[in-house]
Design an enzyme around this catalytic site. Structure first.
Site, mmCIF file in Angstrom:
data_model
loop_
_atom_site.group_PDB
_atom_site.id
_atom_site.type_symbol
_atom_site.label_atom_id
_atom_site.label_comp_id
_atom_site.label_asym_id
_atom_site.label_seq_id
_atom_site.Cartn_x
_atom_site.Cartn_y
_atom_site.Cartn_z
ATOM 1 N N ARG A 10 47.637 48.916 43.900
ATOM 2 C CA ARG A 10 46.342 48.805 44.572
ATOM 3 C C ARG A 10 45.883 50.204 44.967
ATOM 4 O O ARG A 10 46.693 51.032 45.397
ATOM 5 C CB ARG A 10 46.470 47.925 45.816
ATOM 6 C CG ARG A 10 45.147 47.734 46.551
ATOM 7 C CD ARG A 10 45.335 46.941 47.826
ATOM 8 N NE ARG A 10 44.088 46.889 48.590
ATOM 9 C CZ ARG A 10 43.993 46.468 49.841
ATOM 10 N NH1 ARG A 10 45.090 46.065 50.484
ATOM 11 N NH2 ARG A 10 42.831 46.450 50.453
ATOM 12 N N HIS A 11 44.595 50.474 44.801
ATOM 13 C CA HIS A 11 44.069 51.803 45.130
ATOM 14 C C HIS A 11 44.413 52.203 46.567
ATOM 15 O O HIS A 11 44.593 51.360 47.446
ATOM 16 C CB HIS A 11 42.553 51.859 44.924
ATOM 17 C CG HIS A 11 41.765 51.001 45.870
ATOM 18 N ND1 HIS A 11 41.501 51.376 47.169
ATOM 19 C CD2 HIS A 11 41.191 49.786 45.712
ATOM 20 C CE1 HIS A 11 40.799 50.439 47.760
ATOM 21 N NE2 HIS A 11 40.599 49.450 46.903
ATOM 22 N N GLN A 13 43.681 54.088 50.309
ATOM 23 C CA GLN A 13 42.611 53.857 51.291
ATOM 24 C C GLN A 13 41.305 54.522 50.836
ATOM 25 O O GLN A 13 41.286 55.689 50.455
ATOM 26 C CB GLN A 13 43.018 54.433 52.644
ATOM 27 C CG GLN A 13 42.002 54.171 53.756
ATOM 28 C CD GLN A 13 42.260 55.029 54.983
ATOM 29 O OE1 GLN A 13 42.168 56.253 54.938
ATOM 30 N NE2 GLN A 13 42.616 54.382 56.083
ATOM 31 N N GLU A 15 37.034 55.446 51.607
ATOM 32 C CA GLU A 15 36.204 55.871 52.742
ATOM 33 C C GLU A 15 35.659 54.663 53.510
ATOM 34 O O GLU A 15 35.519 54.702 54.729
ATOM 35 C CB GLU A 15 35.059 56.745 52.225
ATOM 36 C CG GLU A 15 35.535 58.076 51.656
ATOM 37 C CD GLU A 15 34.509 58.757 50.776
ATOM 38 O OE1 GLU A 15 33.486 58.123 50.445
ATOM 39 O OE2 GLU A 15 34.733 59.926 50.407
ATOM 40 N N ASN A 17 37.133 51.589 53.535
ATOM 41 C CA ASN A 17 38.256 50.957 54.237
ATOM 42 C C ASN A 17 38.383 51.565 55.631
ATOM 43 O O ASN A 17 38.558 50.861 56.627
ATOM 44 C CB ASN A 17 39.584 51.178 53.502
ATOM 45 C CG ASN A 17 39.700 50.459 52.176
ATOM 46 O OD1 ASN A 17 40.350 50.961 51.268
ATOM 47 N ND2 ASN A 17 39.082 49.289 52.032
ATOM 48 N N GLU A 89 36.907 44.905 42.123
ATOM 49 C CA GLU A 89 37.149 44.146 43.345
ATOM 50 C C GLU A 89 36.228 42.932 43.404
ATOM 51 O O GLU A 89 35.215 42.854 42.714
ATOM 52 C CB GLU A 89 36.925 45.072 44.553
ATOM 53 C CG GLU A 89 37.097 44.435 45.927
ATOM 54 C CD GLU A 89 38.465 43.833 46.165
ATOM 55 O OE1 GLU A 89 38.784 42.811 45.516
ATOM 56 O OE2 GLU A 89 39.205 44.363 47.018
ATOM 57 N N ARG A 90 36.604 41.977 44.225
ATOM 58 C CA ARG A 90 35.727 40.844 44.520
ATOM 59 C C ARG A 90 34.371 41.359 45.007
ATOM 60 O O ARG A 90 34.303 42.268 45.835
ATOM 61 C CB ARG A 90 36.389 39.990 45.602
ATOM 62 C CG ARG A 90 35.560 38.847 46.134
ATOM 63 C CD ARG A 90 36.295 38.176 47.281
ATOM 64 N NE ARG A 90 35.465 37.176 47.934
ATOM 65 C CZ ARG A 90 35.797 36.541 49.053
ATOM 66 N NH1 ARG A 90 36.958 36.813 49.640
ATOM 67 N NH2 ARG A 90 34.985 35.644 49.573
ATOM 68 N N TYR A 92 31.405 41.185 47.282
ATOM 69 C CA TYR A 92 31.123 40.585 48.590
ATOM 70 C C TYR A 92 29.638 40.299 48.824
ATOM 71 O O TYR A 92 29.254 39.859 49.912
ATOM 72 C CB TYR A 92 31.678 41.474 49.709
ATOM 73 C CG TYR A 92 33.161 41.299 49.902
ATOM 74 C CD1 TYR A 92 33.674 40.168 50.541
ATOM 75 C CD2 TYR A 92 34.059 42.243 49.432
ATOM 76 C CE1 TYR A 92 35.041 40.002 50.715
ATOM 77 C CE2 TYR A 92 35.428 42.082 49.601
ATOM 78 C CZ TYR A 92 35.908 40.959 50.239
ATOM 79 O OH TYR A 92 37.261 40.791 50.397
#
EC number: 5.4.2.11
Length: 207
Positions: A10-11, A13, A15, A17, A89-90, A92
């Site tokens: 998983r990438h 952290q 900015e 996040n 990513e999902r 949103y």
């Protein structure tokens, strides 16, 4: 026959996040900590002796930057890299770019929790986890898994929810189980597969 090895990362952290924002398909880069997490993932894989044949990532910079930093630590920047939005990513939707506290004020704690933690309820204009899996799983089965089963050591750098899709099929998890699974940023998870694509062993290199 070579070992059938698949490594998921998983990438690190990002900015957003750090700012506690819903990110989804928005495209912030890594923070300094995120870059350090990616480099650390590369060092951990180097210590394990990994030599990759191919890598996959999303079309989003935070995943691509993570992959670049991992491969630099491994001195393996010349391998083929495939980028596809199937691994993004999902999405949103209307939550993207909002601070999570702001979203709770706008829609209420309970509604935001439903959108974040339910399997099949999407936020307005966005994807549920079920929708994300429907996008990601065919790509995994058609593009990534054949490489692994041919004996190509395969690295995937992507996102929490798109990687959940891969984990769900690899570990044969239920929707309830995958909702409870958290993937740490920058922490490689190593799968050794049998010829029938079942998992022979798993090693999580988190911390």
């Amino acid at each position: 026959m070579s070992e059938r090895l698949l490594v998921l990362v998983r990438h690190g952290q990002s900015e957003w996040n750090l700012k506690n924002l819903f990110t989804g398909w928005k495209d912030p880069d890594l923070t300094e900590l995120g870059a350090a997490e990616a480099k650390d993932a590369g060092r951990k894989l180097k210590a394990q002796g990994f030599v990759f044949d191919i890598a996959f990532t999303s079309t989003l910079i935070r995943a691509q930057h993570t992959l670049d930093l991992v491969l630099k630590e491994l001195d393996q920047t010349g391998i083929p890299v495939r980028k596809d939005q199937a691994l993004n990513e999902r999405d949103y939707g209307d939550l993207s770019g909002l601070n999570k506290d702001e979203a709770r004020k706008k829609w209420g704690d309970e509604q935001v929790l439903v959108w974040r933690r339910s399997y099949d309820v999407p936020p307005p204009g966005g994807e549920s986890l079920k929708d994300t899996l429907a996008r990601t799983l065919p790509y995994f089965v058609q593009e990534i898994l054949p490489c692994v089963l041919r004996g190509e050591c395969t690295l995937v750098a992507a996102h929490g929810n798109s990687l959940r899709a891969l984990v769900m099929v690899l570990e044969k998890l239920s929707p309830e189980q995958i909702l409870a699974r958290e993937l740490a940023t920058g922490a490689p998870v190593i799968y050794r597969l049998n010829a029938d694509a079942t998992v022979a062993s798993k090693l999580d290199l988190a911390a």
